[in-house]
Write a protein that holds these residues in place. Sequence first.
Motif, short mmCIF file in Angstrom:
data_model
loop_
_atom_site.label_atom_id
_atom_site.label_comp_id
_atom_site.label_asym_id
_atom_site.label_seq_id
_atom_site.Cartn_x
_atom_site.Cartn_y
_atom_site.Cartn_z
N MET A 214 28.93 -5.04 -3.15
CA MET A 214 27.73 -5.23 -3.92
C MET A 214 27.98 -4.69 -5.32
O MET A 214 28.49 -3.59 -5.50
CB MET A 214 26.56 -4.49 -3.26
N SER A 215 27.60 -5.46 -6.30
CA SER A 215 27.77 -5.07 -7.69
C SER A 215 26.44 -4.57 -8.24
O SER A 215 25.46 -5.32 -8.29
CB SER A 215 28.27 -6.28 -8.49
N LEU A 216 26.41 -3.31 -8.63
CA LEU A 216 25.19 -2.71 -9.16
C LEU A 216 25.38 -2.33 -10.62
O LEU A 216 26.49 -2.07 -11.07
CB LEU A 216 24.83 -1.46 -8.35
N LEU A 217 24.27 -2.27 -11.34
CA LEU A 217 24.30 -1.87 -12.74
C LEU A 217 24.79 -0.43 -12.86
O LEU A 217 24.57 0.38 -11.95
CB LEU A 217 22.90 -1.98 -13.35
N PRO A 218 25.41 -0.09 -13.99
CA PRO A 218 25.87 1.30 -14.18
C PRO A 218 24.72 2.31 -14.06
O PRO A 218 24.92 3.41 -13.52
CB PRO A 218 26.45 1.29 -15.59
N SER A 219 23.54 1.98 -14.51
CA SER A 219 22.41 2.91 -14.41
C SER A 219 22.02 3.15 -12.95
O SER A 219 21.69 4.27 -12.56
CB SER A 219 21.21 2.40 -15.21
N THR A 220 22.09 2.11 -12.13
CA THR A 220 21.80 2.26 -10.71
C THR A 220 22.86 3.11 -10.04
O THR A 220 22.55 4.02 -9.26
CB THR A 220 21.70 0.88 -10.02
N GLN A 221 24.12 2.84 -10.37
CA GLN A 221 25.23 3.64 -9.82
C GLN A 221 25.07 5.11 -10.19
O GLN A 221 25.32 6.01 -9.38
CB GLN A 221 26.59 3.13 -10.34
N SER A 222 24.60 5.38 -11.41
CA SER A 222 24.41 6.75 -11.88
C SER A 222 23.34 7.47 -11.04
O SER A 222 23.51 8.65 -10.70
CB SER A 222 24.01 6.73 -13.35
N ILE A 223 22.27 6.78 -10.70
CA ILE A 223 21.20 7.37 -9.88
C ILE A 223 21.73 7.66 -8.47
O ILE A 223 21.47 8.73 -7.91
CB ILE A 223 19.97 6.44 -9.85
N ILE A 224 22.48 6.73 -7.91
CA ILE A 224 23.07 6.93 -6.58
C ILE A 224 24.00 8.15 -6.61
O ILE A 224 23.96 9.01 -5.73
CB ILE A 224 23.82 5.67 -6.11
N GLU A 225 24.85 8.22 -7.64
CA GLU A 225 25.79 9.33 -7.75
C GLU A 225 25.06 10.66 -7.91
O GLU A 225 25.49 11.68 -7.34
CB GLU A 225 26.74 9.09 -8.93
N ARG A 226 23.96 10.67 -8.63
CA ARG A 226 23.18 11.91 -8.79
C ARG A 226 22.64 12.37 -7.44
O ARG A 226 22.71 13.55 -7.10
CB ARG A 226 22.05 11.71 -9.78
N LEU A 227 22.10 11.44 -6.65
CA LEU A 227 21.60 11.78 -5.32
C LEU A 227 22.74 12.31 -4.44
O LEU A 227 22.59 13.31 -3.75
CB LEU A 227 20.93 10.57 -4.67
N GLU A 228 23.88 11.65 -4.48
CA GLU A 228 25.01 12.08 -3.67
C GLU A 228 25.50 13.47 -4.08
O GLU A 228 25.84 14.29 -3.23
CB GLU A 228 26.14 11.06 -3.76
N THR A 229 25.49 13.74 -5.36
CA THR A 229 25.93 15.05 -5.86
C THR A 229 24.96 16.15 -5.46
O THR A 229 25.37 17.19 -4.93
CB THR A 229 26.08 15.01 -7.39
N LEU A 230 23.67 15.93 -5.68
CA LEU A 230 22.68 16.95 -5.36
C LEU A 230 22.56 17.21 -3.86
O LEU A 230 22.38 18.34 -3.44
CB LEU A 230 21.31 16.56 -5.92
N SER A 231 22.64 16.16 -3.07
CA SER A 231 22.46 16.30 -1.62
C SER A 231 23.76 16.59 -0.88
O SER A 231 23.74 16.96 0.28
CB SER A 231 21.84 15.03 -1.04
N GLN A 232 24.87 16.36 -1.56
CA GLN A 232 26.21 16.53 -0.98
C GLN A 232 26.45 15.60 0.21
O GLN A 232 27.17 15.94 1.15
CB GLN A 232 26.46 17.99 -0.61
#
Length: 118
Positions: A1-19
Amino acid sequence: MSLLPSTQSIIERLETLSQRPVHITEDAAMDLVADIKIARGTQPFHLLRYRPTGSKPADYIIAYQCGLALRTFEIPPEQRADLAVCEAGRKQLGDLLEVLGGSDVQVQQTRHPLPQAL
């Protein structure tokens, strides 16, 4: 799935904060547009499901659901209210409702689940 960079950034933030990673999957049989199940305990990932909308990109739906989960992880763990449908969650909700509404408030189990987290 190809997502916009802004969407990827939000996903990465969630993954970082929640580990924990976010697993995203299409589910054409869903009644809802989308939902996210926040990983708890030993669950290895958050599960974000969405109903495909044809030619419209899923970025908004995915970013929105991740944003809801981010609200949980952006506050310190001791300040989080996790009201999952379990006995501890019902007790926590009952205690909160009692403080807000009086001593005769009771929390009953219904066929409609409580939100995964606030």
